[in-house]
Design a protein around this motif. Structure first.
Motif, PDB file in Angstrom:
ATOM      1  N   GLN A 136       0.838  -1.194   0.000  1.00 54.36           N
ATOM      2  CA  GLN A 136       0.000   0.000   0.000  1.00 54.36           C
ATOM      3  C   GLN A 136       0.883   1.259   0.000  1.00 54.36           C
ATOM      4  OE1 GLN A 136      -2.671  -1.970  -0.795  1.00 54.36           O
ATOM      5  NE2 GLN A 136      -3.847  -0.323   0.123  1.00 54.36           N
ATOM      6  N   LEU A 137       0.854   2.008  -1.086  1.00 54.61           N
ATOM      7  CA  LEU A 137       1.672   3.220  -1.163  1.00 54.61           C
ATOM      8  C   LEU A 137       1.171   4.299  -0.206  1.00 54.61           C
ATOM      9  CD1 LEU A 137       2.265   3.365  -5.006  1.00 54.61           C
ATOM     10  CD2 LEU A 137       3.980   2.930  -3.252  1.00 54.61           C
ATOM     11  N   ASP A 138      -0.120   4.321   0.053  1.00 57.45           N
ATOM     12  CA  ASP A 138      -0.705   5.303   0.976  1.00 57.45           C
ATOM     13  C   ASP A 138      -1.414   4.539   2.089  1.00 57.45           C
ATOM     14  OD1 ASP A 138      -2.140   7.286   2.311  1.00 57.45           O
ATOM     15  OD2 ASP A 138      -2.566   8.406   0.472  1.00 57.45           O
ATOM     16  N   VAL A 139      -0.704   4.315   3.179  1.00 57.03           N
ATOM     17  CA  VAL A 139      -1.235   3.500   4.283  1.00 57.03           C
ATOM     18  C   VAL A 139      -2.467   4.147   4.909  1.00 57.03           C
ATOM     19  CG1 VAL A 139      -0.726   2.592   6.588  1.00 57.03           C
ATOM     20  CG2 VAL A 139       0.976   2.403   4.769  1.00 57.03           C
ATOM     21  N   ARG A 140      -2.431   5.451   5.064  1.00 53.94           N
ATOM     22  CA  ARG A 140      -3.575   6.133   5.687  1.00 53.94           C
ATOM     23  C   ARG A 140      -4.834   5.970   4.838  1.00 53.94           C
ATOM     24  NH1 ARG A 140      -3.760  10.198   9.519  1.00 53.94           N
ATOM     25  NH2 ARG A 140      -5.758  11.286   9.659  1.00 53.94           N
ATOM     26  N   ARG A 141      -4.685   6.157   3.530  1.00 59.02           N
ATOM     27  CA  ARG A 141      -5.838   6.004   2.640  1.00 59.02           C
ATOM     28  C   ARG A 141      -6.382   4.585   2.711  1.00 59.02           C
ATOM     29  NH1 ARG A 141      -5.895   6.271  -3.955  1.00 59.02           N
ATOM     30  NH2 ARG A 141      -8.163   6.276  -4.219  1.00 59.02           N
ATOM     31  N   ASN A 142      -5.492   3.625   2.822  1.00 55.93           N
ATOM     32  CA  ASN A 142      -5.921   2.231   2.951  1.00 55.93           C
ATOM     33  C   ASN A 142      -6.835   2.052   4.155  1.00 55.93           C
ATOM     34  OD1 ASN A 142      -5.566  -0.761   2.369  1.00 55.93           O
ATOM     35  ND2 ASN A 142      -4.776  -0.661   4.454  1.00 55.93           N
ATOM     36  N   TRP A 143      -6.432   2.590   5.304  1.00 53.02           N
ATOM     37  CA  TRP A 143      -7.235   2.435   6.511  1.00 53.02           C
ATOM     38  C   TRP A 143      -8.539   3.220   6.428  1.00 53.02           C
ATOM     39  CZ3 TRP A 143      -6.877  -1.255   9.911  1.00 53.02           C
ATOM     40  CH2 TRP A 143      -5.656  -1.939  10.039  1.00 53.02           C
ATOM     41  N   GLU A 144      -8.497   4.386   5.762  1.00 49.39           N
ATOM     42  CA  GLU A 144      -9.729   5.155   5.571  1.00 49.39           C
ATOM     43  C   GLU A 144     -10.741   4.338   4.765  1.00 49.39           C
ATOM     44  OE1 GLU A 144      -8.270   8.656   3.643  1.00 49.39           O
ATOM     45  OE2 GLU A 144      -8.190   9.801   5.513  1.00 49.39           O
ATOM     46  N   MET A 145     -10.266   3.695   3.706  1.00 55.17           N
ATOM     47  CA  MET A 145     -11.153   2.904   2.856  1.00 55.17           C
ATOM     48  C   MET A 145     -11.696   1.684   3.596  1.00 55.17           C
ATOM     49  SD  MET A 145      -9.574   3.165  -0.969  1.00 55.17           S
ATOM     50  CE  MET A 145     -11.060   2.436  -1.657  1.00 55.17           C
ATOM     51  N   ILE A 146     -10.836   1.028   4.400  1.00 54.03           N
ATOM     52  CA  ILE A 146     -11.306  -0.119   5.194  1.00 54.03           C
ATOM     53  C   ILE A 146     -12.450   0.313   6.108  1.00 54.03           C
ATOM     54  CG2 ILE A 146     -10.718  -1.832   6.945  1.00 54.03           C
ATOM     55  CD1 ILE A 146      -7.830  -1.640   5.988  1.00 54.03           C
ATOM     56  N   GLY A 147     -12.251   1.459   6.769  1.00 54.64           N
ATOM     57  CA  GLY A 147     -13.279   1.964   7.674  1.00 54.64           C
ATOM     58  C   GLY A 147     -14.606   2.194   6.975  1.00 54.64           C
ATOM     59  N   LYS A 148     -14.552   2.741   5.769  1.00 51.93           N
ATOM     60  CA  LYS A 148     -15.784   3.012   5.014  1.00 51.93           C
ATOM     61  C   LYS A 148     -16.454   1.718   4.564  1.00 51.93           C
ATOM     62  CE  LYS A 148     -14.217   7.511   3.312  1.00 51.93           C
ATOM     63  NZ  LYS A 148     -13.706   8.263   2.130  1.00 51.93           N
ATOM     64  N   ILE A 149     -15.645   0.763   4.110  1.00 53.27           N
ATOM     65  CA  ILE A 149     -16.197  -0.491   3.579  1.00 53.27           C
ATOM     66  C   ILE A 149     -16.778  -1.365   4.686  1.00 53.27           C
ATOM     67  CG2 ILE A 149     -15.575  -2.669   2.461  1.00 53.27           C
ATOM     68  CD1 ILE A 149     -13.491  -1.016   0.829  1.00 53.27           C
ATOM     69  N   ARG A 150     -16.045  -1.462   5.799  1.00 50.81           N
ATOM     70  CA  ARG A 150     -16.445  -2.403   6.853  1.00 50.81           C
ATOM     71  C   ARG A 150     -17.344  -1.783   7.919  1.00 50.81           C
ATOM     72  NH1 ARG A 150     -11.015  -6.215   7.625  1.00 50.81           N
ATOM     73  NH2 ARG A 150     -10.729  -6.643   5.390  1.00 50.81           N
ATOM     74  N   GLY A 151     -17.484  -0.473   7.896  1.00 49.22           N
ATOM     75  CA  GLY A 151     -18.420   0.190   8.798  1.00 49.22           C
ATOM     76  C   GLY A 151     -17.851   0.540  10.163  1.00 49.22           C
ATOM     77  N   VAL A 152     -18.609   1.351  10.877  1.00 47.70           N
ATOM     78  CA  VAL A 152     -18.164   1.869  12.178  1.00 47.70           C
ATOM     79  C   VAL A 152     -17.962   0.755  13.199  1.00 47.70           C
ATOM     80  CG1 VAL A 152     -18.791   3.372  14.117  1.00 47.70           C
ATOM     81  CG2 VAL A 152     -19.315   4.074  11.766  1.00 47.70           C
ATOM     82  N   GLU A 153     -18.796  -0.301  13.102  1.00 49.51           N
ATOM     83  CA  GLU A 153     -18.747  -1.352  14.135  1.00 49.51           C
ATOM     84  C   GLU A 153     -17.458  -2.155  14.085  1.00 49.51           C
ATOM     85  OE1 GLU A 153     -20.449  -2.889  10.390  1.00 49.51           O
ATOM     86  OE2 GLU A 153     -20.907  -1.168  11.670  1.00 49.51           O
TER      87      GLU A 153
END
Length: 221
Positions: A136-153
């Protein structure tokens, strides 16, 4: 039919697309009537996971030693189980994310992690492995996308700036350390540098890589 490489390793940090890519590989091999076994990270009673101990910190010498020895034992047993079988084995997440990256995040000494890596390389060599690593060239963006896909829970903190700061702070050096190990491993490997999430392109590159290594023919549509 026997294949030159009996083990396909797909790895990368959490949420990098390993499961999707591994499932694609398994389906394409099956299409070509190549028997395969896919060990998903969530496979029940996964043969490479440690279930009998909860770890607190690998700064504790006894915990680190137990983990180190247990991992070596499990990987040896896994190879012995599969070395005489005809199936191609696919494992995702377990070698780097769930074993070496886990050790890193738990505070294990870097030299000890490297020693563990070298032992696992020797053990897995009996299956003549190949590796696909999603970087992952942009680690922060990766985690942002995971959060959106998998939800707040899933991980609520990924929906806060502080949580994203922490995820980036923890996983950026982790990924760089793991990549340094991978670069030393002299096996056929494909490192996908994921910047723009071009999954169709990454899928085609993966198929070409497997074709070059005699695990797929060029007849896949």
């Amino acid at each position: 039919m026997n294949h030159p490489h009996k083990l396909i390793i797909v790895d990368g940090i959490p949420g990098s697309g390993k499961s999707t890519l591994s499932e694609m590989i398994s389906k394409e091999l099956t299409k070509q009537e190549i028997k395969n076994i896919f060990y998903h990270e969530l496979t029940e009673k996964h043969p490479l996971f440690i279930y009998d101990c909860k770890f607190i910190t690998f700064k504790d010498h006894s915990e680190a030693e137990y983990y180190f020895n247990r991992v070596v034992e499990l990987f040896n047993r896994f190879v012995e189980l599969h070395k005489n079988e005809s199936e191609v084995i696919i494992i995702e997440s377990i070698l780097f994310q769930d074993t070496l990256s886990f050790a890193y995040n738990m505070g294990m000494d870097r030299l000890k992690i490297k020693a563990l890596f070298n032992l696992l390389v020797d053990i897995l060599s009996r299956l003549n492995p190949i590796l696909i690593y999603i970087y992952q060239l942009d680690v922060r963006r990766n985690w942002e996308m995971i959060g959106k896909i998998r939800g707040v829970e899933w991980i609520p903190s990924l929906h806060t700036q502080e949580g994203l700061d922490e995820a980036e702070r923890d996983w950026k050096p982790n990924q760089e350390f793991i990549k340094s190990l991978i670069e030393e491993w002299e096996i056929p490997k494909l490192i996908i540098e994921n910047k723009d999430y071009l999954w169709e392109q990454y899928t085609e590159r993966t198929k070409e890589f497997l074709e070059v290594n005699s695990l797929m023919s060029d007849s896949i549509s």
